[in-house]
Motif scaffolding. Sequence first.
Motif, mmCIF file in Angstrom:
data_model
loop_
_atom_site.group_PDB
_atom_site.id
_atom_site.type_symbol
_atom_site.label_atom_id
_atom_site.label_comp_id
_atom_site.label_asym_id
_atom_site.label_seq_id
_atom_site.Cartn_x
_atom_site.Cartn_y
_atom_site.Cartn_z
ATOM 1 N N ARG A 102 2.183 18.299 -12.760
ATOM 2 C CA ARG A 102 2.033 18.364 -13.941
ATOM 3 C C ARG A 102 1.537 16.342 -14.001
ATOM 4 N NH1 ARG A 102 4.447 21.103 -17.483
ATOM 5 N NH2 ARG A 102 4.657 19.541 -18.505
ATOM 6 N N ALA A 103 2.721 16.500 -13.670
ATOM 7 C CA ALA A 103 2.432 14.047 -13.874
ATOM 8 C C ALA A 103 1.530 13.856 -12.447
ATOM 9 C CB ALA A 103 3.888 13.827 -14.231
ATOM 10 N N ASN A 104 2.315 14.580 -11.490
ATOM 11 C CA ASN A 104 1.261 14.417 -10.809
ATOM 12 C C ASN A 104 -0.275 14.472 -10.243
ATOM 13 O OD1 ASN A 104 3.618 13.377 -8.899
ATOM 14 N ND2 ASN A 104 3.532 15.198 -7.603
ATOM 15 N N LYS A 105 -0.019 16.074 -10.946
ATOM 16 C CA LYS A 105 -1.780 15.661 -11.266
ATOM 17 C C LYS A 105 -2.450 14.706 -11.907
ATOM 18 C CE LYS A 105 -1.735 21.626 -10.120
ATOM 19 N NZ LYS A 105 -1.519 22.279 -11.077
ATOM 20 N N GLY A 106 -2.161 14.467 -13.325
ATOM 21 C CA GLY A 106 -2.590 13.650 -13.683
ATOM 22 C C GLY A 106 -2.415 12.108 -13.261
ATOM 23 N N ILE A 107 -1.970 11.729 -12.062
ATOM 24 C CA ILE A 107 -1.652 10.882 -11.267
ATOM 25 C C ILE A 107 -3.062 10.585 -10.445
ATOM 26 C CG2 ILE A 107 -0.853 8.970 -9.430
ATOM 27 C CD1 ILE A 107 1.673 9.478 -11.596
ATOM 28 N N VAL A 108 -3.415 11.964 -9.506
ATOM 29 C CA VAL A 108 -4.457 11.820 -8.555
ATOM 30 C C VAL A 108 -5.664 12.367 -9.325
ATOM 31 C CG1 VAL A 108 -4.688 13.784 -7.236
ATOM 32 C CG2 VAL A 108 -2.644 13.520 -7.315
ATOM 33 N N PHE A 164 -3.220 2.340 -5.567
ATOM 34 C CA PHE A 164 -4.609 1.657 -5.708
ATOM 35 C C PHE A 164 -4.899 0.598 -4.956
ATOM 36 C CE2 PHE A 164 -3.386 3.716 -9.720
ATOM 37 C CZ PHE A 164 -4.816 4.061 -10.692
ATOM 38 N N LEU A 165 -4.210 -0.435 -4.399
ATOM 39 C CA LEU A 165 -4.381 -1.150 -3.376
ATOM 40 C C LEU A 165 -4.436 -0.292 -2.064
ATOM 41 C CD1 LEU A 165 -3.585 -4.023 -2.195
ATOM 42 C CD2 LEU A 165 -1.529 -3.750 -2.467
ATOM 43 N N ALA A 166 -3.278 0.626 -1.446
ATOM 44 C CA ALA A 166 -4.134 1.644 -0.246
ATOM 45 C C ALA A 166 -5.413 1.608 -0.451
ATOM 46 C CB ALA A 166 -3.607 2.967 -0.139
ATOM 47 N N LEU A 167 -6.193 2.073 -1.124
ATOM 48 C CA LEU A 167 -7.409 2.425 -1.612
ATOM 49 C C LEU A 167 -8.610 1.859 -1.277
ATOM 50 C CD1 LEU A 167 -7.423 5.489 -4.376
ATOM 51 C CD2 LEU A 167 -7.557 5.880 -2.587
ATOM 52 N N ALA A 168 -7.849 0.768 -1.964
ATOM 53 C CA ALA A 168 -8.961 -1.024 -1.653
ATOM 54 C C ALA A 168 -8.999 -1.326 -0.657
ATOM 55 C CB ALA A 168 -8.534 -1.566 -3.202
ATOM 56 N N LEU A 169 -7.987 -1.285 -0.148
ATOM 57 C CA LEU A 169 -7.917 -1.964 1.352
ATOM 58 C C LEU A 169 -9.035 -1.098 2.293
ATOM 59 C CD1 LEU A 169 -3.889 -3.498 0.761
ATOM 60 C CD2 LEU A 169 -6.232 -4.922 0.625
ATOM 61 N N SER A 170 -8.553 0.302 1.317
ATOM 62 C CA SER A 170 -8.562 1.551 2.968
ATOM 63 C C SER A 170 -10.341 1.607 3.188
ATOM 64 C CB SER A 170 -8.668 2.634 2.695
ATOM 65 O OG SER A 170 -8.933 3.874 3.744
ATOM 66 N N GLY A 171 -11.125 1.824 1.912
ATOM 67 C CA GLY A 171 -12.434 1.135 1.153
ATOM 68 C C GLY A 171 -13.136 -0.315 1.772
ATOM 69 N N PRO A 219 1.207 -1.139 0.554
ATOM 70 C CA PRO A 219 -0.064 -0.524 -0.025
ATOM 71 C C PRO A 219 1.085 1.491 0.755
ATOM 72 C CG PRO A 219 -0.937 -1.954 1.713
ATOM 73 C CD PRO A 219 0.757 -1.964 1.039
ATOM 74 N N GLN A 220 1.701 0.997 0.345
ATOM 75 C CA GLN A 220 2.656 2.236 0.360
ATOM 76 C C GLN A 220 3.096 1.981 -0.948
ATOM 77 O OE1 GLN A 220 3.584 -0.495 2.823
ATOM 78 N NE2 GLN A 220 2.408 1.728 4.503
ATOM 79 N N ASP A 221 3.632 1.399 -1.780
ATOM 80 C CA ASP A 221 3.775 1.920 -3.110
ATOM 81 C C ASP A 221 3.297 2.312 -4.143
ATOM 82 O OD1 ASP A 221 4.455 -0.521 -2.982
ATOM 83 O OD2 ASP A 221 6.376 -0.951 -3.681
ATOM 84 N N ASN A 222 1.359 1.574 -3.498
ATOM 85 C CA ASN A 222 1.148 1.174 -4.953
ATOM 86 C C ASN A 222 -0.494 1.586 -3.798
ATOM 87 O OD1 ASN A 222 -1.183 0.342 -6.849
ATOM 88 N ND2 ASN A 222 -0.468 -1.864 -6.942
ATOM 89 N N ASP A 244 -2.718 10.466 2.269
ATOM 90 C CA ASP A 244 -1.482 10.260 2.624
ATOM 91 C C ASP A 244 -0.916 9.808 1.516
ATOM 92 O OD1 ASP A 244 -2.241 10.418 5.137
ATOM 93 O OD2 ASP A 244 -3.036 8.088 5.912
ATOM 94 N N CYS A 245 -1.685 9.216 0.053
ATOM 95 C CA CYS A 245 -1.217 8.843 -1.223
ATOM 96 C C CYS A 245 -0.380 10.600 -1.597
ATOM 97 C CB CYS A 245 -1.937 7.924 -2.316
ATOM 98 S SG CYS A 245 -2.291 6.624 -1.536
ATOM 99 N N VAL A 246 -1.109 11.571 -1.707
ATOM 100 C CA VAL A 246 -1.037 12.285 -2.531
ATOM 101 C C VAL A 246 0.188 12.962 -1.838
ATOM 102 C CG1 VAL A 246 -1.586 15.258 -2.964
ATOM 103 C CG2 VAL A 246 -2.984 12.907 -3.170
ATOM 104 N N ALA A 247 0.065 12.983 -0.462
ATOM 105 C CA ALA A 247 1.471 13.220 0.600
ATOM 106 C C ALA A 247 3.017 12.966 -0.004
ATOM 107 C CB ALA A 247 1.136 13.503 1.761
ATOM 108 N N ARG A 248 3.010 11.543 -0.588
ATOM 109 C CA ARG A 248 4.045 10.940 -1.186
ATOM 110 C C ARG A 248 4.360 10.987 -1.859
ATOM 111 N NH1 ARG A 248 1.351 6.091 2.579
ATOM 112 N NH2 ARG A 248 0.454 5.834 0.063
ATOM 113 N N MET A 249 3.255 10.963 -2.442
ATOM 114 C CA MET A 249 3.588 12.332 -4.047
ATOM 115 C C MET A 249 4.686 12.879 -4.465
ATOM 116 S SD MET A 249 -0.120 10.277 -6.292
ATOM 117 C CE MET A 249 0.602 11.091 -7.073
ATOM 118 N N GLN A 250 3.646 14.078 -3.093
ATOM 119 C CA GLN A 250 4.666 15.393 -3.459
ATOM 120 C C GLN A 250 5.498 15.681 -2.878
ATOM 121 O OE1 GLN A 250 0.915 17.948 -2.336
ATOM 122 N NE2 GLN A 250 -0.142 17.644 -4.225
ATOM 123 N N SER A 251 5.761 14.493 -2.020
ATOM 124 C CA SER A 251 7.409 14.860 -1.287
ATOM 125 C C SER A 251 8.649 15.240 -1.790
ATOM 126 C CB SER A 251 7.548 12.855 -0.030
ATOM 127 O OG SER A 251 7.833 12.013 -0.749
#
Length: 252
Positions: free
Chosen positions: A201-207, A81-88, A76-79, A122-129
């Motif tokens: 710009r790349a992070n915005k597309g992923i988000v 999509f997996l983090a969101l699915a497990l959280s839901g 979940p730390q590096d994926n 949390d995912c966005v924070a890791r991406m923007q670190s």
Amino acid sequence: MQNYGMAHVWAQGDFVTRGIALALLIMSVLSWTVIVVKSLGVMRLNRLTKNAERAFWHSDDLAEGIGKLGSGKSTPQDNPFLALALSGQEAADHHHQTQPHLHDRMDVSDWITRCLKDTMDDCVARMQSGLAILASIGSTAPFVGLFGTVWGIYHALLTIGATGQSSIDQVAGPVGEALIMTAAGLFVAIPAVLAYNALTRANKGIVTKLNRFAHGLHAFFVTGARLSSSRRSADGLRLAAQRRPAHAANAN
């Protein structure tokens, strides 16, 4: 003829000049380290987003979908999509346990929304670190170099005034050498600014893709819970309707 250049600046400079040169060198190394690491991370997430969402929604059940997201030793730390699915999944299962906690009094839709949003943050924070480092270097490196230039020109003029030599060759050499610091500051800042804009710009597309996936998960978990409840209610009504004629016959 005297040789001018960065080596001469370092050899003839004082502790301030050398400190500025070292600061620019550290900024450059740090900037390129962040650029390489974050670029590799963005490339990995772009490859992941191409197949993750499609593979999940084309699964037969939730367990299979999560298994596809977790293939390849993903965590979940590096994926995200997996983090969101497990959280839901954890949010839906936890809410259905009806434990006497304050959050259990929330509507299941609100609770799942909150959990997915927390995971998304949390995912966005890791991406923007690391992007703040690029922004800081891009905005401060030119001024650090400019300070080195001003300091160098100041000492060059003091030296020229002390020696009494004011010819053009005696002035242009030290002043031109002092401008090296400004060029070094721009050399450090320009890649940092360009990389910051590209990574943002790349992070915005992923988000955007993660938000779409999170909305789909929310609809799946909330609608699934409501469908299960309605089916149980419908079964109960059918059983009650079947029992009423039997009770009426016994009464007669």
